[in-house]
Design a protein around this motif. Sequence first.
Motif, PDB file in Angstrom:
ATOM      1  N   ALA A   1       0.368  -1.387   0.056  1.00  0.00           N
ATOM      2  CA  ALA A   1      -0.096  -0.102  -0.188  1.00  0.00           C
ATOM      3  C   ALA A   1       1.103   1.356   0.062  1.00  0.00           C
ATOM      4  O   ALA A   1       0.156   2.233   0.309  1.00  0.00           O
ATOM      5  N   VAL A   2       1.771   1.346   0.159  1.00  0.00           N
ATOM      6  CA  VAL A   2       3.125   2.484   0.191  1.00  0.00           C
ATOM      7  C   VAL A   2       2.899   3.315  -1.125  1.00  0.00           C
ATOM      8  O   VAL A   2       2.787   2.401  -2.289  1.00  0.00           O
ATOM      9  N   GLU A   3       2.109   4.254  -1.222  1.00  0.00           N
ATOM     10  CA  GLU A   3       2.195   5.586  -2.616  1.00  0.00           C
ATOM     11  C   GLU A   3       2.774   6.709  -1.815  1.00  0.00           C
ATOM     12  O   GLU A   3       2.502   7.118  -1.037  1.00  0.00           O
ATOM     13  N   ILE A   4       3.857   7.394  -2.879  1.00  0.00           N
ATOM     14  CA  ILE A   4       4.114   8.462  -2.921  1.00  0.00           C
ATOM     15  C   ILE A   4       2.559   9.928  -3.062  1.00  0.00           C
ATOM     16  O   ILE A   4       2.288   9.679  -3.884  1.00  0.00           O
ATOM     17  N   ALA A   5       2.871  10.545  -2.206  1.00  0.00           N
ATOM     18  CA  ALA A   5       1.807  11.143  -1.855  1.00  0.00           C
ATOM     19  C   ALA A   5       1.840  12.636  -2.627  1.00  0.00           C
ATOM     20  O   ALA A   5       1.200  13.712  -3.335  1.00  0.00           O
ATOM     21  N   LEU A   6       3.244  13.078  -2.978  1.00  0.00           N
ATOM     22  CA  LEU A   6       3.636  14.877  -2.841  1.00  0.00           C
ATOM     23  C   LEU A   6       3.878  14.485  -4.536  1.00  0.00           C
ATOM     24  O   LEU A   6       4.701  12.993  -5.095  1.00  0.00           O
ATOM     25  N   THR A   7       3.486  15.173  -4.920  1.00  0.00           N
ATOM     26  CA  THR A   7       3.933  14.660  -6.947  1.00  0.00           C
ATOM     27  C   THR A   7       4.986  16.322  -7.258  1.00  0.00           C
ATOM     28  O   THR A   7       5.528  16.351  -8.276  1.00  0.00           O
ATOM     29  N   ASP A   8       4.622  17.417  -6.805  1.00  0.00           N
ATOM     30  CA  ASP A   8       5.124  18.881  -6.530  1.00  0.00           C
ATOM     31  C   ASP A   8       5.993  18.719  -5.457  1.00  0.00           C
ATOM     32  O   ASP A   8       6.489  18.702  -4.610  1.00  0.00           O
ATOM     33  N   PRO A   9       7.560  19.326  -6.134  1.00  0.00           N
ATOM     34  CA  PRO A   9       8.794  19.090  -5.276  1.00  0.00           C
ATOM     35  C   PRO A   9       8.775  20.034  -4.327  1.00  0.00           C
ATOM     36  O   PRO A   9       9.827  19.318  -3.115  1.00  0.00           O
ATOM     37  N   ARG A  10       7.797  21.057  -4.854  1.00  0.00           N
ATOM     38  CA  ARG A  10       8.220  22.458  -3.916  1.00  0.00           C
ATOM     39  C   ARG A  10       7.327  22.055  -3.045  1.00  0.00           C
ATOM     40  O   ARG A  10       7.636  22.700  -1.328  1.00  0.00           O
ATOM     41  N   ALA A  11       6.939  21.071  -2.530  1.00  0.00           N
ATOM     42  CA  ALA A  11       6.032  20.610  -1.467  1.00  0.00           C
ATOM     43  C   ALA A  11       6.733  19.838   0.106  1.00  0.00           C
ATOM     44  O   ALA A  11       5.862  19.514   0.694  1.00  0.00           O
ATOM     45  N   VAL A  12       7.871  18.967  -0.799  1.00  0.00           N
ATOM     46  CA  VAL A  12       8.513  19.274   0.278  1.00  0.00           C
ATOM     47  C   VAL A  12       8.687  20.074   1.473  1.00  0.00           C
ATOM     48  O   VAL A  12       9.604  20.625   1.390  1.00  0.00           O
ATOM     49  N   ALA A  13       8.374  18.888   2.727  1.00  0.00           N
ATOM     50  CA  ALA A  13       8.681  20.352   4.000  1.00  0.00           C
ATOM     51  C   ALA A  13      10.187  19.890   4.494  1.00  0.00           C
ATOM     52  O   ALA A  13       9.914  19.326   5.421  1.00  0.00           O
ATOM     53  N   ALA A  14      10.791  21.002   3.944  1.00  0.00           N
ATOM     54  CA  ALA A  14      12.297  20.530   4.355  1.00  0.00           C
ATOM     55  C   ALA A  14      12.751  21.686   5.603  1.00  0.00           C
ATOM     56  O   ALA A  14      13.399  21.484   6.615  1.00  0.00           O
ATOM     57  N   ALA A  15      11.952  22.258   5.671  1.00  0.00           N
ATOM     58  CA  ALA A  15      12.318  23.659   6.258  1.00  0.00           C
ATOM     59  C   ALA A  15      11.191  23.694   7.979  1.00  0.00           C
ATOM     60  O   ALA A  15      10.151  23.029   8.073  1.00  0.00           O
ATOM     61  N   THR A  16      11.614  23.929   9.374  1.00  0.00           N
ATOM     62  CA  THR A  16      10.888  24.775  10.291  1.00  0.00           C
ATOM     63  C   THR A  16      10.657  25.689  10.068  1.00  0.00           C
ATOM     64  O   THR A  16       9.626  25.796  11.115  1.00  0.00           O
ATOM     65  N   LYS A  17      10.873  26.963   9.543  1.00  0.00           N
ATOM     66  CA  LYS A  17      10.432  28.070   9.983  1.00  0.00           C
ATOM     67  C   LYS A  17      10.421  28.682   8.834  1.00  0.00           C
ATOM     68  O   LYS A  17      10.815  27.931   7.475  1.00  0.00           O
ATOM     69  N   ASN A  18       9.477  29.422   8.050  1.00  0.00           N
ATOM     70  CA  ASN A  18       9.260  29.701   6.437  1.00  0.00           C
ATOM     71  C   ASN A  18      11.075  31.097   6.090  1.00  0.00           C
ATOM     72  O   ASN A  18      11.306  31.494   6.500  1.00  0.00           O
ATOM     73  N   SER A  19      12.105  30.130   6.126  1.00  0.00           N
ATOM     74  CA  SER A  19      12.677  30.219   5.533  1.00  0.00           C
ATOM     75  C   SER A  19      13.880  29.714   3.952  1.00  0.00           C
ATOM     76  O   SER A  19      13.497  28.973   4.589  1.00  0.00           O
ATOM     77  N   THR A  20      13.897  30.597   2.928  1.00  0.00           N
ATOM     78  CA  THR A  20      14.242  30.099   1.672  1.00  0.00           C
ATOM     79  C   THR A  20      15.592  29.122   2.505  1.00  0.00           C
ATOM     80  O   THR A  20      14.997  27.876   1.905  1.00  0.00           O
ATOM     81  N   GLY A  21      16.632  28.746   3.140  1.00  0.00           N
ATOM     82  CA  GLY A  21      17.465  28.250   3.093  1.00  0.00           C
ATOM     83  C   GLY A  21      17.609  27.364   4.693  1.00  0.00           C
ATOM     84  O   GLY A  21      17.958  26.165   4.648  1.00  0.00           O
ATOM     85  N   ASN A  22      16.891  27.179   4.955  1.00  0.00           N
ATOM     86  CA  ASN A  22      15.954  26.487   6.331  1.00  0.00           C
ATOM     87  C   ASN A  22      16.263  25.102   5.962  1.00  0.00           C
ATOM     88  O   ASN A  22      15.344  24.593   5.243  1.00  0.00           O
ATOM     89  N   ASN A  23      16.748  23.904   6.700  1.00  0.00           N
ATOM     90  CA  ASN A  23      17.096  22.633   6.680  1.00  0.00           C
ATOM     91  C   ASN A  23      16.491  21.789   7.101  1.00  0.00           C
ATOM     92  O   ASN A  23      17.342  20.600   7.103  1.00  0.00           O
ATOM     93  N   GLU A  24      16.326  22.431   9.007  1.00  0.00           N
ATOM     94  CA  GLU A  24      16.180  21.898  10.059  1.00  0.00           C
ATOM     95  C   GLU A  24      15.032  20.355   9.543  1.00  0.00           C
ATOM     96  O   GLU A  24      15.471  19.492  10.028  1.00  0.00           O
ATOM     97  N   ASN A  25      13.844  20.803   9.421  1.00  0.00           N
ATOM     98  CA  ASN A  25      13.244  19.276   8.701  1.00  0.00           C
ATOM     99  C   ASN A  25      13.620  18.287   7.622  1.00  0.00           C
ATOM    100  O   ASN A  25      13.153  17.299   7.887  1.00  0.00           O
TER     101      ASN A  25
END
Length: 534
Positions: free
Chosen positions: A391-415
């Motif tokens: 049942a494993v499926e990838i929900a995201l299709t847009d690479p922009r939707a990857v939640a890589a940050a923990t705060k609203n900052s372009t270079g943030n990578n904490e998540n």
Amino acid sequence: MLSTFANLETAKRGMMTHQLALNTTGHNISNASTEGYTRQRVNFTTTIPWPAIGVNRPQIPGQLGTGVKAGTIDRIRDFYLDAQLRNKTPDFGYWDTRATALARVEDIVNEPSDAGLSKVLNSFWESIQDVTTRPSDLSARQVMLERAKGLKETFAFMSTQTTTAREEIGLQADVHVETINTLLESINTLNQQIMELEVVGYKPNDLYDERDNLVDQLSSIVPIEVERNNIAEKQNPTADGTYTISLVQNDGTKFTLVDGKTMKYAEVSLQKGGQPAAGAAATEYDYFQSITVTDPNGGQNNVLDLENFNKRGGLFASIEAYGYVNQQGQNGTDASGVFYDKLKKLDEMAFHFVREFNAIHANGIDLDGNQAAADNSFFNDIQNEFGAAQAVEIALTDPRAVAAATKNSTGNNENAKALADFILSGNVGKSSIDANGNPIATNDGPGYHLKSEIESLVSQLGVDAQEANRMAYNTLVLVNTATNNRLSVTGVSLDEEFVDLVRFQHAYNGNARMITVVDEILDKIINGMGVVGR
């Protein structure tokens, strides 16, 4: 005194008996390459001497022999060696089948290799590391999504292959049951034929061999015990008789498979558990639950729980590989087995990994500064462990939707770091905090270390496979030793048969020469005596 003609009878008996011995030797030579054939020998015995004991017996120095006869034609067989071999073949049947099943699982797991789950997971982790280095780079995010698809496809592939292999081993168990039933019917038929010949004084040696070959085949599938019943003992006390065959349980309980006294046989069947009702969705993998052995004589059927079933023979190895449940686990929670366990482990790994990865991802912010909500999971949400690997499926299709940050900052990578730490260690790392500085909580407790679970799966699989291969080899050595011991008694030696051939030929010629001598004596008596004075 015996008459001269008596010597003719003695020589005639000798010729006939040695001709029978020559025929038997020829039969042995013809079947030297026949599998399961037991060499035969004519049992020579002297005929009744003359004179018999009585008041009117003649006063001569002693009884005179009257020649030889063939008492019986016997198989050269040691029943102790048969029992010894049949006690060892179930062990080899079990370990050989188990080793084959584990080898199939090793091929599916395929570790270590470039196509294994560990390598695919490492590739996914490397892609997340690239995102932590370049959080604003869409190409790095796209690679992360593609590597996630590779992980998803690997889970699905392993689940599919394991399911297919499991179905095949389940069919093998069904084939074993069909083979058992066919063998029981054939052995019972041979019992009947053998009894019909024994009651008239014959020893059907070739039928004995055929029956023993079938019993040997049966002993490799299930552990059995063989009892001989000489129903025709008065007619032939040296006959092998019919066979009563019993299935032996761990606690020593025996269930009759073939009754050699009533000439009836049982029927064996397998029952499954964990199967959904018609039209209902499955919630667990099915498993073998019990074995039913009918009473050959029409009594109550015997339902054997698999916990107490003798864990020897190819049948149980197939059942164990597919998955079975004991008497104390009728709800299926105690079900286990080689393929059953691997399927559940795959589902468990996929279920916990997806849920916890999603939980960490949901606490992050995407490239556009949007908080990743529960409905914007990285993987599709999975509610049940059963079937999770498929049942494993990838929900995201847009690479922009990857939640890589923990705060609203372009270079943030904490998540993204938190996601990478989770894959590497199974635990939420120091940087795994949300936008408010709170530790990220996952759905399933302290963290699921997929990498360690894979390593544990592979190491345990290696240990089990090594043990199965070692035991299969060891039991094969014992089976071969027992087989060779039996062949040393039952096997046809052409050199020995050639010696017997010459010996019996000379004996036949000697008896023929005896007839010639007696003929010359009689000619002298009849034509050469009483001619004085003619």
